[in-house]
Write an enzyme that holds these catalytic residues in place. Structure first.
Site, PDB file in Angstrom:
ATOM      1  N   GLU A  11       0.879  -1.169   0.000  1.00  0.00           N
ATOM      2  CA  GLU A  11       0.000   0.000   0.000  1.00  0.00           C
ATOM      3  C   GLU A  11       0.920   1.224   0.000  1.00  0.00           C
ATOM      4  O   GLU A  11       1.822   1.319   0.851  1.00  0.00           O
ATOM      5  CB  GLU A  11      -0.875   0.002   1.257  1.00  0.00           C
ATOM      6  CG  GLU A  11      -1.850   1.153   1.219  1.00  0.00           C
ATOM      7  CD  GLU A  11      -2.803   1.218   2.405  1.00  0.00           C
ATOM      8  OE1 GLU A  11      -2.787   0.307   3.256  1.00  0.00           O
ATOM      9  OE2 GLU A  11      -3.552   2.199   2.468  1.00  0.00           O
TER      10      GLU A  11
ATOM     11  N   ARG B 140       5.003 -12.951   9.778  1.00  0.00           N
ATOM     12  CA  ARG B 140       5.651 -11.654   9.525  1.00  0.00           C
ATOM     13  C   ARG B 140       7.087 -11.730  10.010  1.00  0.00           C
ATOM     14  O   ARG B 140       7.402 -12.504  10.906  1.00  0.00           O
ATOM     15  CB  ARG B 140       4.999 -10.543  10.351  1.00  0.00           C
ATOM     16  CG  ARG B 140       3.593 -10.237  10.057  1.00  0.00           C
ATOM     17  CD  ARG B 140       3.137  -9.086  10.947  1.00  0.00           C
ATOM     18  NE  ARG B 140       3.519  -7.806  10.382  1.00  0.00           N
ATOM     19  CZ  ARG B 140       2.830  -7.189   9.437  1.00  0.00           C
ATOM     20  NH1 ARG B 140       1.732  -7.721   8.947  1.00  0.00           N
ATOM     21  NH2 ARG B 140       3.226  -6.032   8.965  1.00  0.00           N
TER      22      ARG B 140
ATOM     23  N   LYS C 226       4.361   0.477   9.247  1.00  0.00           N
ATOM     24  CA  LYS C 226       4.474   1.798   8.623  1.00  0.00           C
ATOM     25  C   LYS C 226       3.837   2.878   9.476  1.00  0.00           C
ATOM     26  O   LYS C 226       4.350   3.985   9.553  1.00  0.00           O
ATOM     27  CB  LYS C 226       3.800   1.770   7.242  1.00  0.00           C
ATOM     28  CG  LYS C 226       4.690   1.250   6.157  1.00  0.00           C
ATOM     29  CD  LYS C 226       3.952   1.208   4.837  1.00  0.00           C
ATOM     30  CE  LYS C 226       3.077  -0.005   4.756  1.00  0.00           C
ATOM     31  NZ  LYS C 226       2.399  -0.177   3.483  1.00  0.00           N
TER      32      LYS C 226
HETATM   33  P1  ATP Z   1       2.564  -2.354   7.743  1.00  0.00           P
HETATM   34  O1  ATP Z   1       1.758  -2.792   8.906  1.00  0.00           O
HETATM   35  O2  ATP Z   1       3.984  -2.171   8.048  1.00  0.00           O
HETATM   36  O3  ATP Z   1       1.959  -1.187   7.020  1.00  0.00           O
HETATM   37  P2  ATP Z   1       1.371  -3.918   5.776  1.00  0.00           P
HETATM   38  O4  ATP Z   1       1.277  -5.401   5.714  1.00  0.00           O
HETATM   39  O5  ATP Z   1       0.141  -3.170   6.069  1.00  0.00           O
HETATM   40  O6  ATP Z   1       2.538  -3.580   6.748  1.00  0.00           O
HETATM   41  P3  ATP Z   1       1.552  -3.531   2.980  1.00  0.00           P
HETATM   42  O7  ATP Z   1       2.073  -2.388   2.226  1.00  0.00           O
HETATM   43  O8  ATP Z   1       0.110  -3.795   2.929  1.00  0.00           O
HETATM   44  O9  ATP Z   1       2.005  -3.330   4.478  1.00  0.00           O
HETATM   45  O10 ATP Z   1       2.379  -4.856   2.654  1.00  0.00           O
HETATM   46  C1  ATP Z   1       2.847  -5.247   1.387  1.00  0.00           C
HETATM   47  C2  ATP Z   1       3.249  -6.699   1.465  1.00  0.00           C
HETATM   48  O11 ATP Z   1       4.332  -6.858   2.373  1.00  0.00           O
HETATM   49  C3  ATP Z   1       2.129  -7.568   1.965  1.00  0.00           C
HETATM   50  O12 ATP Z   1       2.047  -8.724   1.157  1.00  0.00           O
HETATM   51  C4  ATP Z   1       2.523  -7.906   3.372  1.00  0.00           C
HETATM   52  O13 ATP Z   1       2.068  -9.168   3.717  1.00  0.00           O
HETATM   53  C5  ATP Z   1       4.045  -7.859   3.309  1.00  0.00           C
HETATM   54  N1  ATP Z   1       4.598  -7.513   4.620  1.00  0.00           N
HETATM   55  C6  ATP Z   1       4.390  -6.393   5.329  1.00  0.00           C
HETATM   56  N2  ATP Z   1       5.034  -6.418   6.504  1.00  0.00           N
HETATM   57  C7  ATP Z   1       5.691  -7.604   6.558  1.00  0.00           C
HETATM   58  C8  ATP Z   1       6.538  -8.253   7.523  1.00  0.00           C
HETATM   59  N3  ATP Z   1       6.841  -7.665   8.681  1.00  0.00           N
HETATM   60  N4  ATP Z   1       7.024  -9.474   7.210  1.00  0.00           N
HETATM   61  C9  ATP Z   1       6.721 -10.059   6.049  1.00  0.00           C
HETATM   62  N5  ATP Z   1       5.937  -9.523   5.111  1.00  0.00           N
HETATM   63  C10 ATP Z   1       5.413  -8.313   5.347  1.00  0.00           C
HETATM   64 MG    MG Z   2      -1.391  -2.301   5.183  1.00  0.00          MG
END
Ligand code: ATP
Ligand code: MG
Length: 559
Positions: free
Chosen positions: A38, A263, A273
């Site tokens: 995102e 994760r 983020k």
């Molecule tokens: P955050 O909570 O940091 O915003 P998010 O999962 O909401 O993380 P996205 O931008 O939606 O962030 O994630 C993009 C991709 O990265 C998704 O497929 C998500 O599963 C993966 N991802 C995000 N954080 C992690 C993590 N800590 N370990 C492994 N994969 C991750």
């Molecule tokens: Mg997200």
């Protein structure tokens, strides 16, 4: 035969799924993954794990991997993040087969929603947020049907159309799936599919007044792109029935398989983020690329290489169980990489002046130094030596401890690549602080070789006072004092390490004068340092990437 079993054993669980699918001829033996960030912040090392996995699988199985911006929340998303994400993925060493945006499919997703209404599988609800919660039930009690669940299809179509046209304020209506308010899976309790948001979207402008919810948009985007294996993190496991319900009910042309993995969590680090954004906005750090941040851009600025990050992600591996990885494993990965690549130089972080009294005044000689003992092809360079030099304050003890092989009154040490010197006199200031040492050198020990077989155990680094150049050095420590800063009861910002950055003025050898931003060096005995982008031709600035001490090495051997 033997070999195949061995190979199979080392496959991770996702590779096993993929190899089974290939063996069964599923999806015409196509493998298509995607990385779906995102664009509401910069990528962090957790994202890097997902990138390495998704792009890695595509490469391994001769498939494809898309980059898809999951841009369904207009209020938090921005082009700045899109550009940073593209840049980071490329820097990590990956190239996507196609770039898409969830917003490319807003019309298609809207049409799918209309189709769901026509199938009598969705309705327009006007419960308030508070009523919604009340009707939703709890983990142990079933929810209740919304009183609006039985609107006619015509009425739903009309209301949804008017939602789209912008006739209603934000929050007035929701489009919800009609599934089962008594389901033990909370995500099956008539989940929201579309909400009204009268917000400007960075790509679609003011074209839309309704935006699809994550679950609805994500599964459909995967299906539209023909993704075969849609990898996400563990918290989406409970969303999987909904993901499948949507694509099955709508009979989408392809049916991607959602696979969850744990994760990446790192000690002494926050990895979301939203929290990283708080650190930036509240100025606890200098920006998303502050070298203390676990962002890809922060690690890069700190001096991490893409290869070290990729190796780290491979080493961590993937699993179905939540775990916490020691941040020293990440440090191990960069040490291992830079040990092979980084040229060695001499830099004194906390200078103490040494005058070599029997060395000719005004003389400067060039001594040969090895650039990288791990890599002969890195060659040699010349380092200037003169009567006045700097050594590290920590390399002198007035009252030496047992087994102290460095400098002390009357003791002899080797100056790396130069000479043996013996400390003859200590000069102190009025406060008693040691400000200078007077030494003599043995001209016959040139190059650091013993002239007569006498043993000198200690070797210390140095920089010529007249030729050396001053450099700002930023010494970084962990950003948090607690192993799991965001898992406890106190706010994670209370656990920020007040000493995570120390700025000092070091003296470095003159060969570094033209060092370019982003280039890494090993300062002998002191650690790995990389030139910061704040560096100018008149003021060198270094970031310490990591010290040389390797607390993890023993543990890593066992992995
Ligand atoms: P955050 O909570 O940091 O915003 P998010 O999962 O909401 O993380 P996205 O931008 O939606 O962030 O994630 C993009 C991709 O990265 C998704 O497929 C998500 O599963 C993966 N991802 C995000 N954080 C992690 C993590 N800590 N370990 C492994 N994969 C991750
Ligand atoms: Mg997200």
């Amino acid at each position: 035969m033997e070999e195949t079993t061995e190979e199979k054993k080392s496959l991770n669980f996702i590779e096993q799924i993929i190899e089974n699918d290939l063996a069964e001829g599923k999806n015409e033996k196509r493998i298509h993954t995607r990385f779906p960030p995102e664009p509401n912040g910069y990528l962090h090392i957790g994202h890097a794990k997902s990138i390495v996995l998704n792009f890695g699988l595509a490469t391994k199985y001769a498939g494809k991997c898309n980059l898809r911006f999951d841009d369904t929340n207009p209020e938090t998303e921005d082009e700045e993040y899109v550009n940073a994400i593209r840049n980071d993925v490329k820097w990590l060493g990956f190239q996507w087969d196609a770039e898409f945006n969830a917003s490319d499919y807003f019309q298609k997703i809207y049409d799918y929603a209309v189709q769901l209404i026509k199938l009598d599988k969705a309705f327009v609800c006007e419960l308030s947020a508070e009523q919604m919660r009340e009707y939703h039930g709890t983990a142990v009690t079933p929810g209740k049907d919304s009183p609006y669940k039985n609107r006619s299809i015509e009425e739903n179509l009309d209301l949804f159309d008017r939602m789209r046209k912008g006739e209603f304020p934000d929050g007035k209506y929701l489009l919800r799936a009609k599934i089962d308010m008594a389901s033990p899976n909370m995500h099956f309790r008539d989940p929201a599919l579309y909400r009204i948001r009268k917000k400007h979207h960075y790509r679609t402008g003011d074209q839309w007044n309704v935006y699809p919810m994550y679950d609805f948009a994500h599964g459909l985007s995967d299906a539209i792109e023909g993704i075969t294996h849609s990898i996400c993190t563990l918290e989406f496991e409970v969303h999987r029935p909904l993901y499948e319900w949507i694509n099955n009910t709508l009979q989408t042309p392809t049916r991607p398989q959602q696979i969850e993995m744990s994760r990446l969590n790192l000690t002494y680090t926050v990895m979301s983020k939203r929290k990283l954004m708080q650190l930036v906005n509240e100025k606890h750090v200098s920006g998303w690329d502050d070298p203390r941040m676990p962002t890809v851009s922060g690690l890069r600025r700190r001096g991490y290489t893409a290869q070290a990050i990729r190796e780290f992600c491979e080493r961590v591996g993937i699993s179905k169980r939540e775990n916490l990885i020691d941040v020293s494993l990440l440090e191990f990965s960069i040490r291992e990489d830079l040990n092979k690549k980084a040229p060695r130089v001499m830099g004194v972080l906390h200078p103490l002046k040494v005058v070599i009294t029997n060395y000719p005044e005004g003389q400067v000689e060039e001594l040969e130094a090895v650039n990288n003992p791990e890599d002969e092809s890195a060659g040699k360079r010349m380092v200037p030596f003169s009567r006045e030099i700097y050594i590290e304050q920590d390399d002198f003890l007035e009252v030496p401890a047992k087994k102290w092989f460095r400098l002390a009154p009357g003791a002899e040490v080797r100056l790396r690549y130069a000479y043996f010197v013996t400390c003859q006199e200590i000069i102190k200031d009025a406060a008693g602080k040691i400000v200078e040492l007077r030494c003599t050198y043995d001209p016959a020990s040139r190059g650091g070789n013993s002239p007569d077989g006498r043993k000198v155990k200690g070797t210390i680094h140095w920089v010529s006072a007249s030729e050396g150049i001053g450099a700002q050095v930023r010494l970084y420590d962990r950003l948090f004092t607690h192993e799991t800063p965001d898992k406890g009861e106190v706010d994670f910002k209370e656990l920020i390490n007040p000493n995570s950055l120390e700025v000092i003025t070091a003296i470095v050898e003159p060969s570094l004068k033209l060092a370019q931003a982003g280039v890494s060096f090993q300062f002998e005995r002191m650690g790995y340092f990389c030139v910061d982008k704040d560096s100018t031709p008149t003021q060198l600035v270094f970031n310490r990437t990591v010290t040389l001490k390797d607390a993890w090495a023993k543990i890593a051997e066992k992995i």
